[in-house]
Design an enzyme around this catalytic site. Structure first.
Site, PDB file in Angstrom:
ATOM      1  N   HIS A  96       0.865  -1.196  -0.031  1.00 21.76           N
ATOM      2  CA  HIS A  96       0.017  -0.076  -0.258  1.00 21.76           C
ATOM      3  C   HIS A  96       0.764   1.185  -0.024  1.00 21.76           C
ATOM      4  O   HIS A  96       0.662   2.258  -0.776  1.00 21.76           O
ATOM      5  CB  HIS A  96      -0.878  -0.045   1.202  1.00 21.76           C
ATOM      6  N   GLU A  97       1.720   1.066   0.964  1.00 19.34           N
ATOM      7  CA  GLU A  97       2.745   2.388   1.067  1.00 19.34           C
ATOM      8  C   GLU A  97       3.516   2.732  -0.042  1.00 19.34           C
ATOM      9  O   GLU A  97       3.836   3.844  -0.745  1.00 19.34           O
ATOM     10  CB  GLU A  97       3.740   2.221   2.043  1.00 19.34           C
ATOM     11  N   HIS A 137       1.901   4.404  -2.938  1.00 19.81           N
ATOM     12  CA  HIS A 137       1.932   5.878  -2.803  1.00 19.81           C
ATOM     13  C   HIS A 137       3.293   6.394  -3.334  1.00 19.81           C
ATOM     14  O   HIS A 137       3.331   7.491  -4.428  1.00 19.81           O
ATOM     15  CB  HIS A 137       2.090   6.318  -1.309  1.00 19.81           C
ATOM     16  N   GLU A 159      -4.849   6.070  -3.076  1.00 22.97           N
ATOM     17  CA  GLU A 159      -5.122   5.058  -2.290  1.00 22.97           C
ATOM     18  C   GLU A 159      -5.129   3.625  -2.502  1.00 22.97           C
ATOM     19  O   GLU A 159      -5.080   2.561  -2.022  1.00 22.97           O
ATOM     20  CB  GLU A 159      -6.335   5.224  -1.206  1.00 22.97           C
TER      21      GLU A 159
END
Ligand SMILES: CC(=O)N[C@@H](CC(=O)O)C(=O)NC[C@H](CC1(C(=O)N[C@@H](Cc2ccc(O)cc2)C(=O)O)CCCC1)C(=O)O
Ligand SMILES: [Zn+2]
Length: 592
Positions: free
Chosen positions: A346-347, A350, A374
């Protein structure tokens, strides 16, 4: 009359001395003076925010000098993004108070601990998180659940009211009626709330089926006296401090226990994985698609694990763009488990977005809308999470490709992705009402639990009330952290839409839930080209670049989970599990 000269001075002023002493004590006034005393330093993060706000204000003043009406549309778009500056529009004392309130609330949240005894106090990350994930003791879970809410919310409640007032003041300077409206304006649609409710109505029947099955299994495990098969589910039994993802209770609800487990946490530990190696799994997936590799500065400057030197850090994972087209970082207190392997993806979703749009003007270095930002990491994690992929990277030793194994896998995915939907929605339904003034301080907690009951079908295991000084929204990072949340709900719809399209691009011929786009350069190219746009185009254009559609559409998540939904409808029927929860209002269970 008595001659004053004979009356001792103290006697004369005694009543005043008594009064002043009492007042000074009551107001905790410092008596005397200390020539070395200095006013408390503004915390560094507040100082930085003030500097950046000053820059925003100056830029806004500069663009205000022009009449943009006949400017080139792209130039107008850029100027508009310079002109609207959120909380930076607050000036002087208001801005300092606003930033100090945020710093104070973050301090409370990131240092809160729940004490088992005089000397043993445990923090959220990793201790309470692990307890909520692994304990199966009703009362131990209740202790942690109630303790966390006691140590966070109440102290923030008054601060939050002041924060809302200041945030709304800033919104008005940005031509918005309140801060909720300002946040929604980033999506450039007429009515984001209506769009979100429409998506939820499409998805709610699936949530109700999952909710019914999970409640049925929990009721069998804990007994009907603790888990009423018709009421909302007690919020502390779902494996997560906020009941927002239920993956940690897979063992309690696994449809076919006999099949090989798909929880790779034991494999990660047995194979001696450390945080860095988990990050490399993710890095390798991104580069296998032909996406941009993380620069050396990322590996040098990222905080991978909780520091052991006692420093207080905000452990809540985050990804940072330094807007200099080269420095990007993640800060994370990684634990060696499957949940954190997914969080790492997930990170890094980004940071991949940061890398892809680094050549855009700074005002365009954002997601097409916040939901896009997201969705990136979660999108790739949909491929990584498949049993076949986990087998391919050596984290699953055997894969059974039969209907029962499929249902087990879909259940594990639904416990995170479907279970999350109502929570992802209700967080900002609550906050939008607060900014709009429909929910005021004396009903913060009541309004919160009404939404938790009605939309999520969970209830507090103990009495919760505003009168008791509770402020349960404050127990969730994004409220004191002031991070908008509808973006995660939107992301959970978008990521499946994009997954369905990229799977086609990658030439997938299997069911959608078995698709793995690993090493597909075509899929990677399509994704990368969309990410490069940043927020330079309205998001329907970005969505069209990947899916061919300009609309958010819940049919992809429905397609993905179709086999499980059919199975749940049959199973709930067969087992007599009630679907839905009675209209409970906010009547609380009697405290056990
Ligand atoms: C400078 C800055 O603020 N950067 C932003 C990113 C940016 O805007 O550029 C940022 O790093 N935000 C932190 C936040 C962290 C996490 C989070 O808060 N998740 C939500 C909801 C959720 C639930 C399920 C799911 O699958 C994904 C998310 C929660 O835990 O409730 C914690 C673990 C995962 C993501 C994040 O990464 O979004
Ligand atoms: Zn995120």
């Amino acid at each position: 009359s008595r001659d004053m000269s004979t009356l001792p001075l103290q006697e004369f002023f005694k009543p005043l001395i008594t009064y002043l002493t009492a007042e000074n004590t009551k107001n905790d006034e410092f008596i005397g003076w200390d020539i070395n005393w200095k006013p408390p330093e503004t915390p560094p993060q507040v100082q930085e925010s003030l500097k950046s706000a000053a820059f925003d204000l100056e830029a806004r003043a500069n663009v205000s000098k022009f009449d943009w009406t006949n400017f080139d549309p792209d130039v107008m778009r850029q100027l508009q993004k310079i002109y609207y500056i959120g909380s930076s529009a607050l000036e002087g004392d208001d801005l300092i108070e606003y930033e100090n309130i945020l710093a104070d609330m973050e301090q409370i949240y990131s240092t809160a601990k729940v004490c088992e005894s005089e000397s043993i106090c445990i923090p959220l990350d990793p201790d309470l998180t692990r307890l909520m994930a692994t304990s199966r003791d009703y009362d131990e879970l209740k202790w942690a659940w109630e303790g966390w809410r006691r140590e966070t919310g109440p102290e923030m409640k008054d601060m939050y009211e002041n924060f809302v007032t200041l945030a709304n003041k800033a919104a008005k300077v940005n031509d918005q009626p309140d801060m909720g409206a300002y946040w929604r304006s980033w999506y450039e649609v007429d009515d984001l709330k209506a769009d979100s409710m429409r998506l939820w109505e499409q998805l709610r029947p699936f949530y109700e089926q999952l909710h019914a099955y999970v409640r049925g299994r929990l009721s069998e495990h804990y007994g009907e006296s603790l888990v009423d098969p018709k009421r909302p589910i007690p919020a502390h039994l779902l494996g997560n401090m906020w009941a927002q993802s239920w993956g940690n209770i897979l063992d309690l609800v696994l449809p076919y226990p006999g099949k090989t487990s798909i929880d790779v946490t034991p494999a990660l530990v047995d194979q001696g994985y450390d945080a860095l190696r988990m990050f490399n799994i993710s890095e390798e997936f991104f580069t296998s698609l032909g996406l941009i590799p993380s620069p050396q500065s990322f590996w040098d400057d990222t905080m991978f694990v909780k520091p052991t030197d006692g420093r207080d850090v905000v452990c809540h994972a985050s990804a940072w763009d330094f807007y200099n087209a080269k420095d990007i970082r993640i800060k994370m207190c990684t634990s060696i488990n499957m949940e954190d392997l997914i969080t790492i993806h997930h990170e890094m979703g980004h940071t991949q977005y940061f890398l892809q749009y680094k050549d855009q003007p700074v005002v365009y270095r954002r997601g097409a809308n916040p939901g896009f930002h997201e969705a990136v990491g979660d999108l790739l994690a949909l491929s990584v999470s498949t049993p076949d992929h986990l087998h391919q990277i050596g984290l699953l030793d055997t894969v059974e490709d039969d209907a029962e194994a499929d249902i087990n896998f879909l259940m594990s995915m639904a416990l995170d992705k479907i279970a999350f939907l109502p929570f992802g929605l209700l967080m900002d339904l609550w906050r939008w009402d607060v900014f709009e003034g429909l929910t005021t301080k004396d009903s913060y907690t009541e309004a919160w639990w009404k939404l938790r009951n009605d939309i999520q079908g969970v209830e507090a295991p103990v009495e919760r009330s505003d009168e008791a000084g509770h402020f349960d929204p404050g127990a969730k990072y994004h409220i004191p952290g002031n991070t908008p949340y509808i973006r995660y709900f939107i992301s959970h719809v978008l990521q499946f839409q994009m997954h369905r399209s990229l799977c086609e691009t990658a030439g997938n011929t299997r069911s959608l839930h078995q698709c793995d786009i690993y090493r597909s350069k075509e899929a990677g190219k399509k994704l990368g080209d969309m990410l490069k746009l940043g927020s330079s185009k309205k998001w329907p254009e970005a969505l069209e670049a990947i899916t061919g559609s300009r609309e958010m559409d819940a049919s992809a998540i429905v397609d993905y989970f179709k086999p499980l939904m059919t199975w749940l409808e049959e199973k709930n029927e067969e087992k007599g599990y009630v679907v839905g929860w009675s209209d409970t209002g906010i009547t609380m269970k009697p405290t056990t």
